[in-house]
Scaffold this motif. Sequence first.
Motif, PDB file in Angstrom:
ATOM      1  N   LEU A 173       0.832  -1.207   0.000  1.00 46.45           N
ATOM      2  CA  LEU A 173       0.000   0.000   0.000  1.00 46.45           C
ATOM      3  C   LEU A 173       0.867   1.257   0.000  1.00 46.45           C
ATOM      4  O   LEU A 173       0.562   2.230  -0.706  1.00 46.45           O
ATOM      5  CB  LEU A 173      -0.933   0.020   1.207  1.00 46.45           C
ATOM      6  CG  LEU A 173      -2.159  -0.879   1.167  1.00 46.45           C
ATOM      7  CD1 LEU A 173      -2.998  -0.677   2.418  1.00 46.45           C
ATOM      8  CD2 LEU A 173      -2.992  -0.630  -0.067  1.00 46.45           C
ATOM      9  N   TYR A 174       1.945   1.234   0.764  1.00 51.26           N
ATOM     10  CA  TYR A 174       2.864   2.372   0.782  1.00 51.26           C
ATOM     11  C   TYR A 174       3.494   2.570  -0.601  1.00 51.26           C
ATOM     12  O   TYR A 174       3.617   3.702  -1.074  1.00 51.26           O
ATOM     13  CB  TYR A 174       3.940   2.147   1.848  1.00 51.26           C
ATOM     14  CG  TYR A 174       5.048   3.161   1.811  1.00 51.26           C
ATOM     15  CD1 TYR A 174       4.816   4.478   2.199  1.00 51.26           C
ATOM     16  CD2 TYR A 174       6.324   2.809   1.390  1.00 51.26           C
ATOM     17  CE1 TYR A 174       5.827   5.414   2.162  1.00 51.26           C
ATOM     18  CE2 TYR A 174       7.343   3.738   1.349  1.00 51.26           C
ATOM     19  CZ  TYR A 174       7.087   5.039   1.737  1.00 51.26           C
ATOM     20  OH  TYR A 174       8.086   5.967   1.685  1.00 51.26           O
ATOM     21  N   GLN A 175       3.872   1.490  -1.245  1.00 50.54           N
ATOM     22  CA  GLN A 175       4.458   1.595  -2.580  1.00 50.54           C
ATOM     23  C   GLN A 175       3.438   2.118  -3.596  1.00 50.54           C
ATOM     24  O   GLN A 175       3.777   2.882  -4.497  1.00 50.54           O
ATOM     25  CB  GLN A 175       5.027   0.246  -3.028  1.00 50.54           C
ATOM     26  CG  GLN A 175       6.228  -0.208  -2.237  1.00 50.54           C
ATOM     27  CD  GLN A 175       7.394   0.747  -2.340  1.00 50.54           C
ATOM     28  OE1 GLN A 175       7.694   1.289  -3.402  1.00 50.54           O
ATOM     29  NE2 GLN A 175       8.059   0.969  -1.215  1.00 50.54           N
ATOM     30  N   ALA A 176       2.193   1.709  -3.458  1.00 44.02           N
ATOM     31  CA  ALA A 176       1.136   2.220  -4.344  1.00 44.02           C
ATOM     32  C   ALA A 176       0.943   3.718  -4.116  1.00 44.02           C
ATOM     33  O   ALA A 176       0.757   4.484  -5.078  1.00 44.02           O
ATOM     34  CB  ALA A 176      -0.170   1.474  -4.099  1.00 44.02           C
ATOM     35  N   PHE A 177       1.011   4.142  -2.864  1.00 40.94           N
ATOM     36  CA  PHE A 177       0.904   5.562  -2.540  1.00 40.94           C
ATOM     37  C   PHE A 177       2.070   6.333  -3.160  1.00 40.94           C
ATOM     38  O   PHE A 177       1.881   7.416  -3.722  1.00 40.94           O
ATOM     39  CB  PHE A 177       0.867   5.745  -1.019  1.00 40.94           C
ATOM     40  CG  PHE A 177       0.470   7.118  -0.584  1.00 40.94           C
ATOM     41  CD1 PHE A 177      -0.865   7.457  -0.508  1.00 40.94           C
ATOM     42  CD2 PHE A 177       1.423   8.069  -0.258  1.00 40.94           C
ATOM     43  CE1 PHE A 177      -1.255   8.723  -0.108  1.00 40.94           C
ATOM     44  CE2 PHE A 177       1.053   9.326   0.138  1.00 40.94           C
ATOM     45  CZ  PHE A 177      -0.288   9.666   0.210  1.00 40.94           C
ATOM     46  N   ARG A 178       3.276   5.772  -3.058  1.00 42.62           N
ATOM     47  CA  ARG A 178       4.445   6.412  -3.684  1.00 42.62           C
ATOM     48  C   ARG A 178       4.287   6.492  -5.195  1.00 42.62           C
ATOM     49  O   ARG A 178       4.654   7.491  -5.812  1.00 42.62           O
ATOM     50  CB  ARG A 178       5.712   5.651  -3.330  1.00 42.62           C
ATOM     51  CG  ARG A 178       6.169   5.884  -1.914  1.00 42.62           C
ATOM     52  CD  ARG A 178       7.427   5.150  -1.589  1.00 42.62           C
ATOM     53  NE  ARG A 178       8.520   5.608  -2.437  1.00 42.62           N
ATOM     54  CZ  ARG A 178       9.692   4.999  -2.507  1.00 42.62           C
ATOM     55  NH1 ARG A 178       9.924   3.924  -1.798  1.00 42.62           N
ATOM     56  NH2 ARG A 178      10.642   5.460  -3.290  1.00 42.62           N
ATOM     57  N   LEU A 179       3.760   5.441  -5.792  1.00 44.52           N
ATOM     58  CA  LEU A 179       3.549   5.427  -7.237  1.00 44.52           C
ATOM     59  C   LEU A 179       2.588   6.538  -7.653  1.00 44.52           C
ATOM     60  O   LEU A 179       2.810   7.225  -8.654  1.00 44.52           O
ATOM     61  CB  LEU A 179       3.015   4.057  -7.661  1.00 44.52           C
ATOM     62  CG  LEU A 179       3.041   3.672  -9.122  1.00 44.52           C
ATOM     63  CD1 LEU A 179       4.435   3.763  -9.685  1.00 44.52           C
ATOM     64  CD2 LEU A 179       2.506   2.278  -9.299  1.00 44.52           C
ATOM     65  N   LEU A 180       1.540   6.742  -6.885  1.00 47.28           N
ATOM     66  CA  LEU A 180       0.607   7.829  -7.164  1.00 47.28           C
ATOM     67  C   LEU A 180       1.275   9.196  -6.976  1.00 47.28           C
ATOM     68  O   LEU A 180       0.967  10.145  -7.709  1.00 47.28           O
ATOM     69  CB  LEU A 180      -0.629   7.701  -6.286  1.00 47.28           C
ATOM     70  CG  LEU A 180      -1.539   6.521  -6.612  1.00 47.28           C
ATOM     71  CD1 LEU A 180      -2.581   6.340  -5.527  1.00 47.28           C
ATOM     72  CD2 LEU A 180      -2.180   6.701  -7.966  1.00 47.28           C
TER      73      LEU A 180
END
Length: 158
Positions: A62-69
């Motif tokens: 989830l943190y990586q998805a947030f970073r991707l956004l």
Amino acid sequence: MERGTTLFLKLTVFLIGIPVVAACLFGLPSIAKEAAEHYPAYWLYPVLIAMYMSAVPFFFALYQAFRLLTYIDKNVAFSELSVKALKHIKYCAIAIGLLYAAAAPFLFLIADEDDAPGLFAIGLVVIFASTVIAVFAAVLQKLLKHAIDIKSENDLTI
């Protein structure tokens, strides 16, 4: 992509984590307390350990998805940082699938004892879903890497 769209997706990523935190803090302990009365500990503990351990890669993904956004917001979506984030998401999905696959025999024993095949099916759904996410992240990672290579070639020829 518009800022409002990524803001909505960031909020969604945040909201996805709330039920998992609630399940880890409230749901699993109450389930474990009730299940401890009916099943041996050597069946129950591996399942609970796998469920708690799977929360770590879940939140990291989830943190990586947030970073991707965030990379999309900053117009650096076509960068090695995005490829790296997708790689981490892929590995997290693989880890979750492996944890549930390791717990699957114990889930089968519990489901067989209780004559509840749906319990085992839920474990299989988690394994299948994490496999699909891992494959999807791998495909996106490969496509993004290819697009970055093409972009760098075009930048060199101009």
